[in-house]
Design a protein around this motif. Structure first.
Motif, PDB file in Angstrom:
ATOM      1  N   SER A 176       0.118 -18.834   2.388  1.00  0.00           N
ATOM      2  CA  SER A 176       0.889 -17.576   2.157  1.00  0.00           C
ATOM      3  C   SER A 176       1.945 -17.637   1.147  1.00  0.00           C
ATOM      4  N   ARG A 187       3.113 -14.379  -0.524  1.00  0.00           N
ATOM      5  CA  ARG A 187       2.754 -13.370   0.701  1.00  0.00           C
ATOM      6  C   ARG A 187       3.991 -13.169   1.498  1.00  0.00           C
ATOM      7  N   ASP A 188       5.201 -13.495   0.873  1.00  0.00           N
ATOM      8  CA  ASP A 188       6.321 -13.580   1.911  1.00  0.00           C
ATOM      9  C   ASP A 188       7.088 -12.127   1.717  1.00  0.00           C
ATOM     10  N   GLY A 223      -1.334  -9.765   6.977  1.00  0.00           N
ATOM     11  CA  GLY A 223      -1.023 -11.135   7.447  1.00  0.00           C
ATOM     12  C   GLY A 223      -1.726 -11.655   8.759  1.00  0.00           C
ATOM     13  N   LEU A 266       3.577 -17.681   9.510  1.00  0.00           N
ATOM     14  CA  LEU A 266       3.394 -17.474   8.290  1.00  0.00           C
ATOM     15  C   LEU A 266       4.753 -17.684   7.431  1.00  0.00           C
ATOM     16  N   TRP A 308       2.384 -10.363   3.438  1.00  0.00           N
ATOM     17  CA  TRP A 308       1.860 -10.592   4.716  1.00  0.00           C
ATOM     18  C   TRP A 308       2.667 -10.497   5.877  1.00  0.00           C
TER      19      TRP A 308
END
Length: 285
Positions: free
Chosen positions: A233, A236-237, A265, A181, A246
């Protein structure tokens, strides 16, 4: 047909069990490091506790989504490629080589490995420390230069050896290589919440792209499926809002180990892998 006869047919149809498709995969083994095991995500498993495996990690999601009853998760926090072949000593650790879980009748294997080979946590800690004196610069890039790209290249044959080891032990298995991710945004960052200097954010993001790209290349060379959660993602970091992220930051805002996936995540990765196996999702090759 009389009304009574029609009602009889309809009632009978309601109580006739519908046929359900048998699971496509019956014997699933999960291999990998802490981005697989899910340290600190509830509930933590006890087999062994020192590996920090969660019942909500992505392999558990895959097993539930695909209805796989025979599921072995031998992933372990801190694992490197060498720990596929030999016992992983210390904590995190376990007394069994991960590849030992594979059997001739294993028909599905997922694996995420390589981040610890390049020194993932050491890199994060080093770069965070250097950012304190130069938050707007790129002290981490100045420190490492091309070294991290070289580490990625040096890890490629090790990943290839792992994939070959899987094929030797489970020749009929579908092998899925799962990348990592997204950890940082493409640029900017969010210092000091995530203490990575502004100039180092794109540098480290590029290193992660190189790592995931290497995993994709090795998967293709081995005839394996490649799933790349990095592609889904964005936003979404570690710098995202707590309800969006996530991957947790240095100070987690939900139960998870710092700079590691949280339950959301893991769910996203598990669903992406399950969709790829069902043939309904791009695998990111």
């Amino acid at each position: 047909m009389t009304v009574v006869s029609l009602l009889t047919v309809l009632i009978a149809a309601l109580f006739v069990p519908t046929a359900t498709a048998a699971p496509k995969y019956r014997n699933y083994v999960s291999l990998g490091d802490s981005f697989v095991s899910g340290p600190f995500i509830p509930l933590q498993r006890l087999d062994p506790l020192s590996c920090f495996k969660s019942t909500q990690n992505y392999p558990s999601v895959v097993a539930r989504e695909l209805g796989i009853a025979d599921f072995t998760d031998i992933s372990c926090g801190g694992a490197q490629t060498k720990d596929m072949f030999t016992a992983q000593s210390g904590i995190p650790g376990q007394s069994t080589a991960q590849l030992a879980a594979l059997k001739p009748d294993t028909d599905l294997v997922t694996v995420s490995i390589g981040g610890n080979d390049i020194g993932f946590m050491d890199i994060i800690l080093t770069c965070a420390g250097k950012s304190l004196l130069d938050p707007n610069g790129a002290p981490c890039k100045a420190n490492y230069g091309d070294e991290l790209a070289q580490r990625v290249d040096a890890t490629a044959p090790k990943v290839a050896a792992v994939l070959n080891g899987i094929k030797q032990r489970s020749p009929k298995a579908r092998i899925v290589v799962v990348a990592y991710l997204r950890i940082l945004p493409p640029s900017g960052g969010c210092w000091p919440i995530v203490p990575i200097s502004k100039g180092d954010v794109p540098y480290l993001d590029n290193v992660q792209k190189q790592l995931n790209g290497m995993l994709g290349a090795q998967a293709e060379a081995a005839g394996a499926t490649f799933v790349n959660p990095y592609d889904i993602s964005l936003g979404r970091d570690t710098c995202a809002a707590p309800w969006d992220k996530w991957v947790e930051g240095i100070i987690p805002t939900s139960p998870a180990f710092p700079v590691h996936p949280n339950a959301n995540g893991m769910a996203a990765v598990g669903e992406q892998v399950a969709a790829a196996l069902a043939g309904t999702e791009s695998t990111g090759v």
